[in-house]
Design a protein around this motif. Structure first.
Motif, PDB file in Angstrom:
ATOM      1  N   ILE A 187     -83.858 -34.746  18.181  1.00 62.55           N
ATOM      2  CA  ILE A 187     -83.334 -33.378  18.090  1.00 62.55           C
ATOM      3  C   ILE A 187     -84.336 -32.460  17.416  1.00 62.55           C
ATOM      4  CG2 ILE A 187     -81.535 -31.947  17.024  1.00 62.55           C
ATOM      5  CD1 ILE A 187     -79.641 -34.400  17.409  1.00 62.55           C
ATOM      6  N   ASN A 231     -84.789 -28.644  17.557  1.00 65.62           N
ATOM      7  CA  ASN A 231     -83.490 -28.657  16.877  1.00 65.62           C
ATOM      8  C   ASN A 231     -82.288 -28.697  17.807  1.00 65.62           C
ATOM      9  OD1 ASN A 231     -84.560 -28.421  14.112  1.00 65.62           O
ATOM     10  ND2 ASN A 231     -85.224 -26.398  14.823  1.00 65.62           N
ATOM     11  N   CYS A 232     -82.527 -28.925  19.083  1.00 60.52           N
ATOM     12  CA  CYS A 232     -81.417 -28.980  20.028  1.00 60.52           C
ATOM     13  C   CYS A 232     -81.892 -29.713  21.273  1.00 60.52           C
ATOM     14  CB  CYS A 232     -80.950 -27.568  20.388  1.00 60.52           C
ATOM     15  SG  CYS A 232     -79.532 -27.521  21.499  1.00 60.52           S
ATOM     16  N   SER A 253     -80.541 -31.334  25.133  1.00 65.66           N
ATOM     17  CA  SER A 253     -79.451 -31.452  26.096  1.00 65.66           C
ATOM     18  C   SER A 253     -79.075 -32.915  26.284  1.00 65.66           C
ATOM     19  CB  SER A 253     -79.862 -30.843  27.443  1.00 65.66           C
ATOM     20  OG  SER A 253     -80.838 -31.657  28.077  1.00 65.66           O
ATOM     21  N   GLU A 298     -73.920 -32.856  15.810  1.00 68.72           N
ATOM     22  CA  GLU A 298     -72.997 -31.886  16.391  1.00 68.72           C
ATOM     23  C   GLU A 298     -73.148 -31.983  17.900  1.00 68.72           C
ATOM     24  OE1 GLU A 298     -72.206 -27.052  16.699  1.00 68.72           O
ATOM     25  OE2 GLU A 298     -73.596 -27.837  15.178  1.00 68.72           O
ATOM     26  N   TYR A 299     -72.031 -32.108  18.576  1.00 71.14           N
ATOM     27  CA  TYR A 299     -72.006 -32.269  20.039  1.00 71.14           C
ATOM     28  C   TYR A 299     -71.181 -31.122  20.604  1.00 71.14           C
ATOM     29  CZ  TYR A 299     -71.031 -34.646  24.542  1.00 71.14           C
ATOM     30  OH  TYR A 299     -70.920 -34.984  25.874  1.00 71.14           O
ATOM     31  N   ARG A 300     -71.844 -30.226  21.308  1.00 76.31           N
ATOM     32  CA  ARG A 300     -71.134 -29.015  21.749  1.00 76.31           C
ATOM     33  C   ARG A 300     -71.460 -28.693  23.201  1.00 76.31           C
ATOM     34  NH1 ARG A 300     -74.712 -24.411  18.464  1.00 76.31           N
ATOM     35  NH2 ARG A 300     -76.456 -24.352  19.963  1.00 76.31           N
ATOM     36  N   VAL A 337     -72.615 -26.348  26.148  1.00 76.53           N
ATOM     37  CA  VAL A 337     -73.551 -25.235  26.291  1.00 76.53           C
ATOM     38  C   VAL A 337     -72.773 -24.020  26.785  1.00 76.53           C
ATOM     39  CG1 VAL A 337     -75.620 -24.405  27.468  1.00 76.53           C
ATOM     40  CG2 VAL A 337     -75.442 -26.816  26.798  1.00 76.53           C
ATOM     41  N   HIS A 361     -73.542 -30.394  27.928  1.00 77.25           N
ATOM     42  CA  HIS A 361     -73.455 -30.498  26.468  1.00 77.25           C
ATOM     43  C   HIS A 361     -74.835 -30.695  25.854  1.00 77.25           C
ATOM     44  CE1 HIS A 361     -69.317 -31.355  27.753  1.00 77.25           C
ATOM     45  NE2 HIS A 361     -68.946 -31.017  26.533  1.00 77.25           N
ATOM     46  N   GLU A 362     -74.906 -30.427  24.561  1.00 79.39           N
ATOM     47  CA  GLU A 362     -76.159 -30.572  23.825  1.00 79.39           C
ATOM     48  C   GLU A 362     -75.858 -31.098  22.427  1.00 79.39           C
ATOM     49  OE1 GLU A 362     -77.737 -26.631  23.906  1.00 79.39           O
ATOM     50  OE2 GLU A 362     -76.169 -25.796  22.607  1.00 79.39           O
ATOM     51  N   LEU A 377     -77.083 -31.277  18.225  1.00 75.58           N
ATOM     52  CA  LEU A 377     -77.795 -30.702  17.090  1.00 75.58           C
ATOM     53  C   LEU A 377     -77.553 -31.602  15.884  1.00 75.58           C
ATOM     54  CD1 LEU A 377     -76.231 -28.214  18.796  1.00 75.58           C
ATOM     55  CD2 LEU A 377     -77.548 -26.820  17.200  1.00 75.58           C
ATOM     56  N   TRP A 378     -78.315 -31.361  14.807  1.00 71.43           N
ATOM     57  CA  TRP A 378     -78.029 -32.062  13.554  1.00 71.43           C
ATOM     58  C   TRP A 378     -76.648 -31.641  13.052  1.00 71.43           C
ATOM     59  CZ3 TRP A 378     -82.342 -32.742   9.375  1.00 71.43           C
ATOM     60  CH2 TRP A 378     -83.437 -33.431   9.926  1.00 71.43           C
TER      61      TRP A 378
END
Length: 312
Positions: A205, A210-211, A213, A253-255, A257, A265-266, A268-269
């Motif tokens: 990440i 920092n992100c 996919s 963190e799974y969110r 897009v 989805h992507e 992040l820390w």
């Protein structure tokens, strides 16, 4: 070069005939040994695959060292090597003891990894003397090599560092690398630390701005033999481990897009990752695996420095 392609591989031996149990443990059950010889094999090959996975992220090629005048012809013996050979002929008693076969050394590395994992589970210290007696035995001359390679495997595969507690008696314990407090032994295959995969995720990440996919993540993790929906001997179903357990523990963190169609989805820390470790620690870990200086990644290094300053 596509950063998802494999460019370098961590130079760790791949034991192809490793034993599944550490000899001399007097019948103690070593957690990884319970799943058999093939899985013990993967202790070393898995560490190598972690290195290849992280190596596949780097986009900067390492400059090749220019050949020296003496060494530019492949296979040409150096003057020093010729002198050494002549000395051995003249003085056979000065010859070094024969080096054990690589397979035998690899088995000792696996044995030591299993022994140290057992100590970790029991929250026990060990010592150099105990390791020599219980594990290394007839390979005392190769102890530094075996110990170093086992340390590398524990760090890469399981996210554990060996710490010397008492230099006088050379006592050691295992701790989580990079300040991470989670070992995930209750998730995936029980009793085996999953901290290493958490660290791999944080590396991916961060290096990916920092992100990352979900599609790119699984393409990278395939270098470790990890595929969504396919069982793994340590991580079980890795997608569940990553998208559920690591997220619930606060490391990721799974969110979705925003405005993606179809939905994607992507990663992040997560807040716990930010609280327990730093971008600089993660960058240094990554750089050590791919054999680069952290400053070889100027943008990531600058961001890690800013993060250090903000934490002061």
């Amino acid at each position: 070069m596509d950063p998802t392609e494999n460019s370098q591989s961590f130079n760790f031996p791949d034991s192809t005939r490793s034993h599944g149990k550490a000899r001399g443990l007097e019948g103690a059950q070593v957690p990884i040994a319970e799943v058999g010889e093939a899985e013990a094999n993967a202790t070393t090959s898995g560490a190598a695959s972690v290195g290849r996975t992280l190596s596949s992220l780097q986009s900067a090629q390492r400059a090749s060292s220019p050949p020296t005048a003496m060494g530019s012809i492949a296979g040409a013996p150096s003057a020093e090597a010729s002198l050494n050979q002549a000395n051995e002929v003249a003085h056979p008693e000065s010859r070094s003891p024969p080096t054990p076969p690589q397979d035998a050394l690899n088995r000792k590395v696996v044995d030591l990894v299993l022994f140290l994992l057992l100590k970790y589970r029991r929250k026990q210290l060990t010592t150099r003397a105990e390791i020599l007696h219980m594990v290394v035995r007839d390979y005392e001359a190769q102890y530094p090599v075996i110990f170093t390679k086992a340390s590398d495997c524990l760090r890469l595969m399981f996210g554990l560092d060996i710490i010397e507690r008492n230099p006088r008696i050379h006592s050691y314990s295992l701790v989580h690398a990079l300040g991470i407090t989670y070992d995930g032994m209750q998730h995936g295959f029980p009793g085996i630390p999953k901290t290493g995969l958490v660290i791999v995720m944080l590396c991916i990440i961060f290096i990916k701005d920092n992100c990352v996919s979900e599609e790119v993540l699984w393409r990278i993790l395939s270098n470790m033999g990890l595929y969504a929906g396919r069982e793994h001997f340590i991580y079980k179903e890795p997608r569940r481990l990553i998208t559920e357990h690591f997220v619930q523990e606060g490391y990721l963190e799974y969110r979705q897009v925003p405005d993606s169609d179809p939905p994607s989805h992507e990663f992040l820390w997560g807040p716990r990752a930010h609280a327990e470790t730093t971008k600089m620690k993660v960058l240094r870990f990554f750089a050590s695996v791919v054999k680069q200086d952290p400053r070889s990644y100027p943008f990531s290094h600058a961001e890690a420095l800013r993060d250090e300053i903000e934490r002061m």
